[in-house]
Scaffold this motif. Structure first.
Motif, PDB file in Angstrom:
ATOM      1  N   ARG A  62       0.825  -1.203   0.000  1.00 55.21           N
ATOM      2  CA  ARG A  62       0.000   0.000   0.000  1.00 55.21           C
ATOM      3  C   ARG A  62       0.864   1.259   0.000  1.00 55.21           C
ATOM      4  NH1 ARG A  62      -4.939  -1.634   4.231  1.00 55.21           N
ATOM      5  NH2 ARG A  62      -6.310  -2.511   2.613  1.00 55.21           N
ATOM      6  N   ALA A  63       1.935   1.239   0.775  1.00 54.79           N
ATOM      7  CA  ALA A  63       2.832   2.392   0.792  1.00 54.79           C
ATOM      8  C   ALA A  63       3.481   2.587  -0.574  1.00 54.79           C
ATOM      9  CB  ALA A  63       3.906   2.210   1.864  1.00 54.79           C
ATOM     10  N   PHE A  64       3.804   1.476  -1.233  1.00 58.83           N
ATOM     11  CA  PHE A  64       4.388   1.539  -2.573  1.00 58.83           C
ATOM     12  C   PHE A  64       3.438   2.222  -3.547  1.00 58.83           C
ATOM     13  CE2 PHE A  64       5.674  -0.269  -6.672  1.00 58.83           C
ATOM     14  CZ  PHE A  64       7.048  -0.092  -6.619  1.00 58.83           C
ATOM     15  N   ARG A  65       2.136   2.039  -3.304  1.00 61.10           N
ATOM     16  CA  ARG A  65       1.119   2.651  -4.168  1.00 61.10           C
ATOM     17  C   ARG A  65       0.646   3.999  -3.604  1.00 61.10           C
ATOM     18  NH1 ARG A  65      -3.606  -1.369  -5.253  1.00 61.10           N
ATOM     19  NH2 ARG A  65      -3.973   0.102  -6.974  1.00 61.10           N
ATOM     20  N   GLU A  66       1.351   4.485  -2.569  1.00 59.31           N
ATOM     21  CA  GLU A  66       1.077   5.773  -1.925  1.00 59.31           C
ATOM     22  C   GLU A  66      -0.267   5.801  -1.208  1.00 59.31           C
ATOM     23  OE1 GLU A  66       1.743   9.031  -4.571  1.00 59.31           O
ATOM     24  OE2 GLU A  66       3.823   8.460  -4.973  1.00 59.31           O
ATOM     25  N   ASN A  67      -0.760   4.624  -0.820  1.00 59.43           N
ATOM     26  CA  ASN A  67      -1.949   4.543   0.037  1.00 59.43           C
ATOM     27  C   ASN A  67      -1.448   4.467   1.474  1.00 59.43           C
ATOM     28  OD1 ASN A  67      -4.303   4.019   1.413  1.00 59.43           O
ATOM     29  ND2 ASN A  67      -4.634   1.984   0.533  1.00 59.43           N
ATOM     30  N   TYR A  68      -0.956   5.600   1.985  1.00 59.79           N
ATOM     31  CA  TYR A  68      -0.311   5.597   3.292  1.00 59.79           C
ATOM     32  C   TYR A  68      -1.296   5.387   4.425  1.00 59.79           C
ATOM     33  CZ  TYR A  68       3.655   7.241   0.619  1.00 59.79           C
ATOM     34  OH  TYR A  68       4.666   7.330  -0.305  1.00 59.79           O
ATOM     35  N   SER A  69      -2.500   5.883   4.275  1.00 58.04           N
ATOM     36  CA  SER A  69      -3.506   5.672   5.313  1.00 58.04           C
ATOM     37  C   SER A  69      -3.789   4.180   5.484  1.00 58.04           C
ATOM     38  CB  SER A  69      -4.786   6.420   4.960  1.00 58.04           C
ATOM     39  OG  SER A  69      -5.782   6.205   5.941  1.00 58.04           O
ATOM     40  N   GLY A  70      -3.955   3.477   4.363  1.00 57.87           N
ATOM     41  CA  GLY A  70      -4.180   2.037   4.435  1.00 57.87           C
ATOM     42  C   GLY A  70      -2.978   1.307   5.015  1.00 57.87           C
ATOM     43  N   ALA A  71      -1.779   1.745   4.660  1.00 55.56           N
ATOM     44  CA  ALA A  71      -0.573   1.130   5.206  1.00 55.56           C
ATOM     45  C   ALA A  71      -0.509   1.302   6.718  1.00 55.56           C
ATOM     46  CB  ALA A  71       0.660   1.743   4.550  1.00 55.56           C
ATOM     47  N   LEU A  72      -0.878   2.481   7.199  1.00 56.02           N
ATOM     48  CA  LEU A  72      -0.882   2.724   8.647  1.00 56.02           C
ATOM     49  C   LEU A  72      -1.929   1.864   9.339  1.00 56.02           C
ATOM     50  CD1 LEU A  72      -0.469   6.617   8.687  1.00 56.02           C
ATOM     51  CD2 LEU A  72       1.264   4.899   9.200  1.00 56.02           C
ATOM     52  N   ASP A  73      -3.068   1.656   8.696  1.00 55.21           N
ATOM     53  CA  ASP A  73      -4.091   0.761   9.263  1.00 55.21           C
ATOM     54  C   ASP A  73      -3.505  -0.627   9.489  1.00 55.21           C
ATOM     55  OD1 ASP A  73      -5.999   2.756   9.192  1.00 55.21           O
ATOM     56  OD2 ASP A  73      -6.853   2.116   7.274  1.00 55.21           O
ATOM     57  N   ASP A  74      -2.760  -1.123   8.494  1.00 57.26           N
ATOM     58  CA  ASP A  74      -2.164  -2.456   8.607  1.00 57.26           C
ATOM     59  C   ASP A  74      -1.119  -2.507   9.716  1.00 57.26           C
ATOM     60  OD1 ASP A  74      -3.686  -3.613   6.592  1.00 57.26           O
ATOM     61  OD2 ASP A  74      -2.261  -3.092   5.017  1.00 57.26           O
ATOM     62  N   LEU A  75      -0.291  -1.479   9.802  1.00 53.36           N
ATOM     63  CA  LEU A  75       0.738  -1.469  10.844  1.00 53.36           C
ATOM     64  C   LEU A  75       0.114  -1.418  12.230  1.00 53.36           C
ATOM     65  CD1 LEU A  75       3.447   0.933   9.327  1.00 53.36           C
ATOM     66  CD2 LEU A  75       3.462  -1.566   9.419  1.00 53.36           C
ATOM     67  N   GLU A  76      -0.950  -0.654  12.377  1.00 53.50           N
ATOM     68  CA  GLU A  76      -1.623  -0.597  13.676  1.00 53.50           C
ATOM     69  C   GLU A  76      -2.232  -1.951  14.036  1.00 53.50           C
ATOM     70  OE1 GLU A  76      -4.366   2.662  13.547  1.00 53.50           O
ATOM     71  OE2 GLU A  76      -2.779   4.149  13.285  1.00 53.50           O
TER      72      GLU A  76
END
Length: 413
Positions: free
Chosen positions: A160-174
């Motif tokens: 997701r971060a690679f695709r610049e979906n940072y909000s979604g990436a943060l959801d996964d990390l949380e």
């Protein structure tokens, strides 16, 4: 039947292992061992992989085609064989078969979702093929079967971060941190703060920066990361606290951040808010940094020149600037000129007061300020832009000396 399958696999294992052990030193003997394993278990993945590897090493075009058939048989018998899938992906790419290359890379990611070099390679390939969404799809498919798989969540976060979906990436990390707190190590927080800083999410940056500092107060990398995050979203109070912690571990970085913040605040003419950051530079900075702080302070005094002028504030501020500025730099002469200007205007006011009050103390003040102003103008000599104005003020001071001497003689009996 299941028991028979285990028996067959156990029976084939020694010969398949022998092929691997002998593949470099005695390739023909190794192939013979592999064929014995395949006779016992035709779908044996390791034996097929071993023959394929030996065949591929011969380097001939026909051998490459034969090797691909063995690798295909290998992953059929052992779907989790990462080496076999790796060779298949390389073969498909060499043949220009994008679809099969992507399929092979997808399978590899499912087998080893935390393999960072593999992730980087796969993401590059997907991007070059115009399919950056594939990696995220791999993780999605896996998570449908195992929603709490933290490795797949991490894969998806990176995708997701690679695709610049940072909000979604943060959801996964949380979600990873919630499922397995041991995964929330210092590198986890670094990654989280990097993602949260890309399209600044102030709420998340503040919350997780605070958590990072509490959990890893002595981690220098995180300290820098947190300071950068606070600076990015303009949280001056939190930034100052973080800088005071950072300065004990990395003075140069703390001073650099403080200079950046001072400049950012002065650029929007918030001079007062920049003062604590300038003070930090003044306390901990080297000669160059202190001169930079002096330059920022000099910008901050310009409003005092606008009506109604604050000559006393200008004098006090420029004295402070001169304590910081490099005497041989560009800031000191300008500050010296403004100090002289402030003193001349203070002298003009004080002279009238001294005469009306017949005050010895005020006459002494004028005498002291006159000497200080002359010294300041002398130090400002290289500031050529204001030479004419400076010469005029020096003539005024020279002419004032006899009057001041008379006041001292008369008022200080």
């Amino acid at each position: 039947k299941m028991a028979d399958g285990f028996t067959t696999a156990v029976k084939a294992w020694p010969d398949a292992k022998a092929c691997v052990d002998e593949s470099k030193a005695a390739p023909e003997k190794a192939i013979a061992s592999a064929k014995k394993a395949l006779a016992a278990m035709p779908g044996n993945g390791l034996a097929n992989f071993c023959i394929g590897s030996i065949t591929l090493a011969r380097g001939r075009k026909a051998d490459s085609a034969d090797a691909m058939m063995y690798f295909q048989a290998a992953v059929k018998g052992d779907p989790l064989s990462l080496p076999a899938w790796t060779n298949l992906a390389a073969g498909y790419e060499a043949a220009g078969d994008t679809t099969r290359t992507i399929d092979a890379l997808k399978q590899m990611l499912l087998i080893a979702p935390t393999n960072q070099p593999l992730r980087e390679l796969a993401f590059k390939k997907f991007l070059s093929y115009g399919h950056p969404e594939v990696a995220e799809g791999v993780a999605d498919d896996g998570l449908k079967l195992d929603p709490n798989n933290v490795d797949l969540l991490e894969l998806r976060a990176n995708a997701r971060a690679f695709r610049e979906n940072y909000s979604g990436a943060l959801d996964d990390l949380e979600q990873i941190a919630a499922l397995d707190s041991t995964r929330a190590d210092s590198s986890f927080y670094v990654k989280y703060l990097v993602f949260a800083s890309q399209k600044p999410d102030t709420g998340r940056l503040v919350k997780w920066s605070s958590a990072a500092l509490k959990k890893f107060p002595q981690n220098l990398t995180l300290q820098r990361q947190v300071v950068g995050a606070y600076a990015q979203v303009g949280l001056s109070d939190s930034l100052l606290v973080a800088l005071n912690a950072l300065v004990t571990m990395d003075t140069a970085s703390a001073v650099g951040f403080a200079l950046q913040q001072a400049k950012a605040l002065q650029d929007v003419k918030n001079y007062k808010a920049s003062d604590p950051f300038v003070a930090l530079v003044a306390r901990y900075g080297d000669v160059q940094a202190r001169d930079g702080a002096a330059a920022f302070m000099l910008q901050g005094v310009t409003p005092m020149l606008q009506p109604p002028q604050n000559w006393q504030g200008l004098a006090d501020s420029t004295r402070a600037i001169l304590k910081l500025a490099n005497p041989t730099g560009k800031v000191a002469p300008i500050a010296s000129h403004f100090l002289g200007l402030a003193l001349v205007n203070l002298i003009a006011v004080t002279d009238k007061q001294a005469e009306s009050q017949k005050s010895c103390d005020l006459a002494k003040q004028i005498d002291g300020m006159t000497g200080e102003a002359e010294s300041a103008f002398s130090a400002a000599e290289s500031y050529a832009a204001q030479k004419q104005a400076r010469d005029q003020m020096l003539r005024y001071l020279s002419g004032l000396k006899q009057r001041t001497s008379s006041m001292l003689r008369v008022y200080c009996k």
